[in-house]
Scaffold this motif. Structure first.
Motif, PDB file in Angstrom:
ATOM      1  N   VAL A 268       1.072  -1.191   0.031  1.00  0.00           N
ATOM      2  CA  VAL A 268       0.045   0.084   0.011  1.00  0.00           C
ATOM      3  C   VAL A 268       0.843   1.297  -0.018  1.00  0.00           C
ATOM      4  N   LYS A 275      -6.955   1.231   3.821  1.00  0.00           N
ATOM      5  CA  LYS A 275      -6.947   0.692   2.436  1.00  0.00           C
ATOM      6  C   LYS A 275      -6.304  -0.801   2.556  1.00  0.00           C
ATOM      7  N   MET A 276      -5.145  -1.005   3.395  1.00  0.00           N
ATOM      8  CA  MET A 276      -4.693  -2.157   3.642  1.00  0.00           C
ATOM      9  C   MET A 276      -5.700  -3.373   4.087  1.00  0.00           C
ATOM     10  N   ARG A 277      -6.527  -3.159   4.997  1.00  0.00           N
ATOM     11  CA  ARG A 277      -7.590  -3.902   5.335  1.00  0.00           C
ATOM     12  C   ARG A 277      -8.536  -4.240   4.297  1.00  0.00           C
ATOM     13  N   GLU A 278      -8.902  -3.129   3.347  1.00  0.00           N
ATOM     14  CA  GLU A 278      -9.828  -3.551   2.509  1.00  0.00           C
ATOM     15  C   GLU A 278      -9.367  -4.372   1.465  1.00  0.00           C
ATOM     16  N   ASP A 279      -7.851  -4.204   1.077  1.00  0.00           N
ATOM     17  CA  ASP A 279      -7.116  -4.928   0.186  1.00  0.00           C
ATOM     18  C   ASP A 279      -7.039  -6.460   0.577  1.00  0.00           C
ATOM     19  N   ILE A 280      -6.932  -6.591   1.907  1.00  0.00           N
ATOM     20  CA  ILE A 280      -6.919  -7.839   2.369  1.00  0.00           C
ATOM     21  C   ILE A 280      -8.368  -8.611   2.456  1.00  0.00           C
ATOM     22  N   LYS A 281      -9.401  -7.834   2.413  1.00  0.00           N
ATOM     23  CA  LYS A 281     -10.516  -8.324   2.585  1.00  0.00           C
ATOM     24  C   LYS A 281     -10.952  -8.703   1.103  1.00  0.00           C
ATOM     25  N   VAL A 282     -10.626  -7.885  -0.030  1.00  0.00           N
ATOM     26  CA  VAL A 282     -10.846  -8.294  -1.144  1.00  0.00           C
ATOM     27  C   VAL A 282     -10.237  -9.581  -1.580  1.00  0.00           C
ATOM     28  N   ASN A 283      -8.836  -9.867  -1.110  1.00  0.00           N
ATOM     29  CA  ASN A 283      -8.382 -11.001  -1.361  1.00  0.00           C
ATOM     30  C   ASN A 283      -8.649 -12.358  -0.726  1.00  0.00           C
ATOM     31  N   SER A 389      -5.647 -10.643 -10.315  1.00  0.00           N
ATOM     32  CA  SER A 389      -4.895 -10.577  -9.119  1.00  0.00           C
ATOM     33  C   SER A 389      -3.482 -10.501  -9.684  1.00  0.00           C
ATOM     34  N   GLU A 391      -0.304  -7.810 -11.899  1.00  0.00           N
ATOM     35  CA  GLU A 391      -0.056  -6.416 -12.228  1.00  0.00           C
ATOM     36  C   GLU A 391      -0.364  -6.348 -13.370  1.00  0.00           C
TER      37      GLU A 391
END
Length: 446
Positions: A268, A275-283, A389, A391
């Motif tokens: 991040v 935003k980090m927590r949201e990225d983790i949630k999405v993954n 997932s 780049e």
């Protein structure tokens, strides 16, 4: 010429093939003359080798090729004429007794079975679903923190503190010397110096870890340790040893704080923890969706296996058994294991092969009857989903579309998903929520 088809069993059939010996000889002679045009032999120019010498050198090979061609063509013609769907390969054997001047072969083979799927509208299927909550995100963050742990000498003051009293406790990394003996005699593998491990991770036997807890640097302890009956070291399995351990080094684990620096270490850029927590949630949601899909697919496939009625060709089971054995051999070889002389008994793979073949026949029937083939737009959508997932999604698309075999793998996944959706659409379905940990601990595979 081929005789009428004989029925030997539910799926087993036999066709007798015969043709005049003169036909074989004529074809062999014709091919020998063609071979003679380019044949080489000492003392002769290319193409000038006597036919008898060409026959001596190539006759057996050419005769075998002619027989294979004629028998194979006759068998295929007979199978097509009788509208037979041949499963696997025929077993062709020459007949012991044949009329004079005639070659006769028996071709024994299996045909594909009739597949009765059953009434799917009466089938009850329970699917599963799972949710990603803050608790799962927190657990994942804890795992990520532990992956970035660093250790400090316990009891010594530093920028992160001293770790508390300098006594070994769960979570600490200890470095020990130890020596073990059975009936007063040291045994191989029972001695080490400077051996490091983290208490509480289960790397050592429970008695070993329990004896280490509470020690200070420089202290020793002698204790009995009973090796389990199924211990990997056969020489000590089931025996009780006496161990002496000495604690040489003691370190406490410092986990990184969940802050901007931690978020940056996870990619991040601006260090935004939210935003980090949201990225983790999405993954996590993507992982959960994949596992839910796999588990529900396995439930549907198992339902189809139980619902459908069919006889499975033994020849197809044998082929798939060999395929599974070869895959296992290659997998072990890739792991660096020497499997050159390791036997792979067929019975190890027969049950799995039988299920795979049975399921394949069922899916083929369903797909053909209901037009469930993978469509190009579905395949593209699946690949685009894979690419999310990565780049550079374009490279992922190129990876699959540049290789027909890779594309076929995606097509197979889409086809299976079409079958799953079709079955679930017909059957009586119910759904239950399962715990995140239960889902992530499962290994559902279709």
């Amino acid at each position: 010429m081929a005789t009428a088809v004989e029925t030997l069993g539910k799926l087993e059939r036999r066709i007798t093939i015969s043709f005049p010996l003169t036909e074989v000889r004529a074809e062999v002679e014709k091919r020998l003359k063609v071979q003679a045009k380019t044949a080489k032999a000492p003392g002769f120019r290319p193409g000038k080798v006597p036919l008898k010498m060409v026959a001596a050198q190539y006759g057996y090979q050419i005769e075998t090729e002619v027989l294979n061609d004629k028998v194979g063509r006759a068998f295929n013609d007979a199978a097509n004429e009788n509208q037979l769907r041949v499963a696997g390969f025929p077993n062709i054997e020459p007949k012991a007794e044949s009329p004079a001047g005639v070659l006769t072969f028996d071709a024994t083979f299996e045909i594909y079975p009739e597949v009765e799927i059953g009434d799917l509208t009466k089938v009850e299927i329970e699917t599963v679903k799972a949710e990603v909550t803050d608790a799962e995100i927190d657990k994942t963050i804890d795992i990520l923190r532990k992956q970035r742990v660093h250790f400090h000498t316990k009891g010594e003051a530093g920028e992160h503190g001293d770790g508390g009293e300098a006594v070994a406790a769960n979570g600490d990394r200890v470095t020990v010397d130890f020596v073990g003996s059975i009936d007063g005699v040291e045994f191989p593998g029972g001695k080490a110096e400077g051996y490091a491990f983290v208490l509480g991770e289960g790397r050592m036997l429970p008695e070993f870890e329990a004896a280490t807890v509470g020690l200070k640097v420089g202290e020793s302890k002698t204790f009995p340790l009973a090796f389990p009956e199924d211990y990997h070291g056969k020489d000590v399995a089931g025996k009780t040893a006496s161990f002496t351990i000495t604690l040489q080094k003691l370190e406490w684990a410092h986990l990184p704080e969940v802050d901007a620096e931690f978020a940056k270490s996870l990619g991040v850029a601006d260090g935004d923890v939210a935003k980090m927590r949201e990225d983790i949630k999405v993954n996590l949601e993507r992982e959960v969706a994949g596992r839910v899909k796999a588990r529900n697919k396995e439930t549907v496939m198992e339902t189809l296996v139980k619902t459908a009625t069919l006889d499975v060709p033994k020849s197809l089971i044998a082929q798939d058994t060999e395929r599974l054995a070869e895959m296992a051999r290659q997998d072990m070889a890739q792991r660096g294991m020497n499997v050159k002389d390791v036997p792979f008994p067929a019975e190890l793979f027969a049950e799995k092969a039988e299920r795979r073949v049975r399921l394949g026949l069922i899916l083929s029937q369903l797909v053909g009857e209901n037009n469930l083939q993978a469509q190009p737009e579905q395949v593209k959508a699946q690949i685009e989903d894979f690419a999310q997932s990565y780049e550079d999604p374009r490279e992922v698309l190129k990876y699959y579309y540049s290789d027909r075999r890779r594309l076929a793998e995606v097509e197979a996944l889409v086809l299976e998903e079409n079958v799953v959706n079709y079955v679930l659409g017909l059957s009586k379905t119910s759904s239950k929520v399962i715990a995140f940990d239960e889902l992530m601990g499962s290994n559902a595979q279709a």
